[in-house]
Design an enzyme around this catalytic site. Structure first.
Site, PDB file in Angstrom:
ATOM      1  N   ASN A 104       0.824  -1.210   0.000  1.00 26.84           N
ATOM      2  CA  ASN A 104       0.000   0.000   0.000  1.00 26.84           C
ATOM      3  C   ASN A 104       0.856   1.257   0.000  1.00 26.84           C
ATOM      4  OD1 ASN A 104      -2.042  -1.791   0.105  1.00 26.84           O
ATOM      5  ND2 ASN A 104      -2.612  -1.414   2.235  1.00 26.84           N
ATOM      6  N   HIS A 121       5.949  -0.520  -2.675  1.00 30.05           N
ATOM      7  CA  HIS A 121       5.529   0.234  -3.858  1.00 30.05           C
ATOM      8  C   HIS A 121       5.601   1.746  -3.655  1.00 30.05           C
ATOM      9  CE1 HIS A 121       3.120  -3.516  -5.383  1.00 30.05           C
ATOM     10  NE2 HIS A 121       4.413  -3.601  -5.609  1.00 30.05           N
ATOM     11  N   CYS A 149      10.520  20.885  -8.914  1.00 27.21           N
ATOM     12  CA  CYS A 149      11.515  20.686  -7.851  1.00 27.21           C
ATOM     13  C   CYS A 149      12.030  22.046  -7.370  1.00 27.21           C
ATOM     14  CB  CYS A 149      12.672  19.846  -8.404  1.00 27.21           C
ATOM     15  SG  CYS A 149      14.019  19.625  -7.238  1.00 27.21           S
ATOM     16  N   CYS A 152      16.022  22.095  -8.399  1.00 31.54           N
ATOM     17  CA  CYS A 152      16.548  22.169  -9.777  1.00 31.54           C
ATOM     18  C   CYS A 152      15.499  22.573 -10.814  1.00 31.54           C
ATOM     19  CB  CYS A 152      17.197  20.836 -10.163  1.00 31.54           C
ATOM     20  SG  CYS A 152      16.006  19.544 -10.547  1.00 31.54           S
ATOM     21  N   GLY A 189      -5.704  -8.915   2.751  1.00 29.32           N
ATOM     22  CA  GLY A 189      -6.292  -7.962   1.814  1.00 29.32           C
ATOM     23  C   GLY A 189      -5.504  -7.751   0.537  1.00 29.32           C
ATOM     24  N   SER A 191      -4.836  -9.459  -3.493  1.00 33.78           N
ATOM     25  CA  SER A 191      -5.223 -10.483  -4.465  1.00 33.78           C
ATOM     26  C   SER A 191      -4.030 -11.357  -4.817  1.00 33.78           C
ATOM     27  CB  SER A 191      -5.778  -9.816  -5.731  1.00 33.78           C
ATOM     28  OG  SER A 191      -4.792  -8.982  -6.305  1.00 33.78           O
ATOM     29  N   GLU A 217     -12.361 -13.074  -0.013  1.00 33.88           N
ATOM     30  CA  GLU A 217     -12.628 -14.205  -0.922  1.00 33.88           C
ATOM     31  C   GLU A 217     -11.335 -14.953  -1.209  1.00 33.88           C
ATOM     32  OE1 GLU A 217     -14.142 -11.813  -4.120  1.00 33.88           O
ATOM     33  OE2 GLU A 217     -12.132 -11.520  -4.953  1.00 33.88           O
ATOM     34  N   ALA A 233     -10.906  -7.460   6.958  1.00 33.69           N
ATOM     35  CA  ALA A 233      -9.698  -7.356   7.783  1.00 33.69           C
ATOM     36  C   ALA A 233      -9.971  -6.544   9.049  1.00 33.69           C
ATOM     37  CB  ALA A 233      -8.576  -6.715   6.974  1.00 33.69           C
TER      38      ALA A 233
HETATM   39  P1  OAD Z   1      -6.116  -5.730  -5.209  1.00 30.09           P
HETATM   40  O1  OAD Z   1      -7.121  -4.684  -5.532  1.00 30.09           O
HETATM   41  O2  OAD Z   1      -5.541  -6.516  -6.327  1.00 30.09           O
HETATM   42  O3  OAD Z   1      -6.721  -6.764  -4.176  1.00 30.09           O
HETATM   43  C1  OAD Z   1      -7.394  -6.347  -3.025  1.00 30.09           C
HETATM   44  C2  OAD Z   1      -7.772  -7.564  -2.246  1.00 30.09           C
HETATM   45  O4  OAD Z   1      -8.359  -7.142  -1.050  1.00 30.09           O
HETATM   46  C3  OAD Z   1      -8.786  -8.474  -2.956  1.00 30.09           C
HETATM   47  O5  OAD Z   1      -8.325  -9.812  -2.906  1.00 30.09           O
HETATM   48  C4  OAD Z   1     -10.078  -8.284  -2.139  1.00 30.09           C
HETATM   49  O6  OAD Z   1     -10.853  -9.474  -2.079  1.00 30.09           O
HETATM   50  C5  OAD Z   1      -9.517  -7.939  -0.785  1.00 30.09           C
HETATM   51  N1  OAD Z   1     -10.384  -7.118   0.069  1.00 30.09           N
HETATM   52  C6  OAD Z   1     -11.218  -6.111  -0.293  1.00 30.09           C
HETATM   53  N2  OAD Z   1     -11.797  -5.561   0.785  1.00 30.09           N
HETATM   54  C7  OAD Z   1     -11.333  -6.240   1.865  1.00 30.09           C
HETATM   55  C8  OAD Z   1     -11.559  -6.144   3.257  1.00 30.09           C
HETATM   56  N3  OAD Z   1     -12.398  -5.228   3.782  1.00 30.09           N
HETATM   57  N4  OAD Z   1     -10.908  -7.002   4.066  1.00 30.09           N
HETATM   58  C9  OAD Z   1     -10.076  -7.935   3.557  1.00 30.09           C
HETATM   59  N5  OAD Z   1      -9.814  -8.063   2.245  1.00 30.09           N
HETATM   60  C10 OAD Z   1     -10.429  -7.231   1.404  1.00 30.09           C
HETATM   61  O7  OAD Z   1      -4.978  -4.991  -4.344  1.00 30.09           O
HETATM   62  P2  OAD Z   1      -3.479  -5.461  -4.056  1.00 30.09           P
HETATM   63  O8  OAD Z   1      -3.379  -6.933  -3.971  1.00 30.09           O
HETATM   64  O9  OAD Z   1      -2.996  -4.645  -2.926  1.00 30.09           O
HETATM   65  O10 OAD Z   1       0.498  -1.788  -7.379  1.00 30.09           O
HETATM   66  O11 OAD Z   1      -2.776  -4.970  -5.383  1.00 30.09           O
HETATM   67  C11 OAD Z   1      -1.392  -5.116  -5.501  1.00 30.09           C
HETATM   68  C12 OAD Z   1      -0.821  -4.006  -6.329  1.00 30.09           C
HETATM   69  O12 OAD Z   1      -1.556  -3.861  -7.553  1.00 30.09           O
HETATM   70  C13 OAD Z   1      -0.954  -2.644  -5.698  1.00 30.09           C
HETATM   71  O13 OAD Z   1       0.070  -2.362  -4.768  1.00 30.09           O
HETATM   72  C14 OAD Z   1      -0.838  -1.731  -6.887  1.00 30.09           C
HETATM   73  C15 OAD Z   1      -1.817  -2.460  -7.784  1.00 30.09           C
HETATM   74  O14 OAD Z   1      -1.747  -2.215  -9.124  1.00 30.09           O
HETATM   75  C16 OAD Z   1       1.075  -0.734  -7.922  1.00 30.09           C
HETATM   76  O15 OAD Z   1       0.469   0.316  -8.079  1.00 30.09           O
HETATM   77  C17 OAD Z   1       2.501  -0.957  -8.356  1.00 30.09           C
END
Ligand code: OAD
Length: 254
Positions: A104, A121, A149, A152, A189, A191, A217, A233
């Protein structure tokens, strides 16, 4: 709803850990009102990654990219940490070796009190100069177009990792080290679809860590998990922390 039995099993795995690690994703901040990336209502449903979150997009149209990040920055500055963030901050107090690895960029873990946070990230609070590379903290600051900036004069960019960019090396090394050494990893939380970050789960598993997943899920991490708890969560984590505190107070676990 997580059952009492699931909470008990997760608590048992975590309570006996010597090197617990939490690996968090956007779902942890969902209860703070910050949208996740994938799935319905997710950010990538309304924006194309290639338009707003790649180095090429910034070259092509920095103003559009900044508009996207300014909206996210403002949402994050308005948001407050939720009980999931606070539960994780409490785990750091309960376990001397606890490490939190996050994908995050909202800094809500730190605002909830977590100190040992590895940001894979980057974050939305800082900006980095595209010319001299200096980083500036702009927490809560509204940036007027074009953000330049102060040293610069070159254009500033968000200090986040875009698709196609390498992760910050120090953060990645620290995360690998923590995952390899871990005996229990909470995967919360996420994917578990974005690499290399998601690879930390398999890494921890290979080195013997019990994976405890908390998500709404099943995900790519579920098949590696000793237990997956399906729930919010912000509801599940406080229950686990409470169970650990209770067990410690009653001398059941140490
Ligand atoms: P995702 O949006 O891919 O996944 C979010 C996850 O959180 C899903 O599996 C949901 O089921 C789960 N979720 C949603 N609400 C929830 C809750 N209240 N309690 C528990 N789980 C919950 O987000 P990330 O896996 O964080 O990268 O994504 C990874 C990266 O992809 C991010 O850091 C970002 C994105 O593109 C960059 O920007 C480089």
């Amino acid at each position: 709803m997580a059952s009492g039995e699931e909470i008990r099993r997760a608590t048992e795995l975590l309570a006996r850990a010597r090197r617990p690690v939490a690996f968090t994703g956007a779902g942890v901040s969902a209860e703070s009102g910050i949208p996740t990336f994938r799935g319905s209502g997710g950010l990538w449903e309304n924006y194309r990654v290639e338009d707003v979150a790649t180095p090429e997009a910034f070259e092509r149209n920095p103003r559009l990219v900044w508009e996207f990040y300014n909206l996210r920055r403002e949402a994050v500055f308005r948001a407050e940490p939720n009980p999931a963030h606070r539960a994780l901050a409490r785990l750091e107090e309960l376990f001397p070796n606890f490490v939190l690895i996050t994908q995050n960029v909202d800094r809500l873990h730190q605002r909830a009190g977590s100190k040992k946070v590895i940001e894979l990230h980057g974050n939305l609070c800082e900006v980095r100069c595209t010319g001299c590379g200096r980083t500036f903290d702009k927490t809560g600051v509204r940036l007027e177009w074009p953000p330049r900036c102060a040293e610069c004069g070159e254009l500033l960019r968000p200090a986040v990792v875009w698709f196609g960019e390498a992760l910050p090396l120090d953060a990645w090394r620290a995360a690998e080290e923590a995952a390899n050494a871990s005996d229990c990893m909470l995967v919360i939380g996420t994917s578990a679809q974005v690499y290399p970050a998601a690879g930390l789960i398999a890494m921890a598993r290979r080195h013997g860590a019990a994976i405890v997943e908390v998500n709404l899920e099943p995900t790519a991490a579920s098949e590696m998990a000793a237990i997956s708890i399906y729930g919010k969560a912000a509801e599940v984590l406080p229950q686990i922390v409470e169970a650990i505190e209770w067990a410690r107070q009653s001398g059941e676990m140490r």
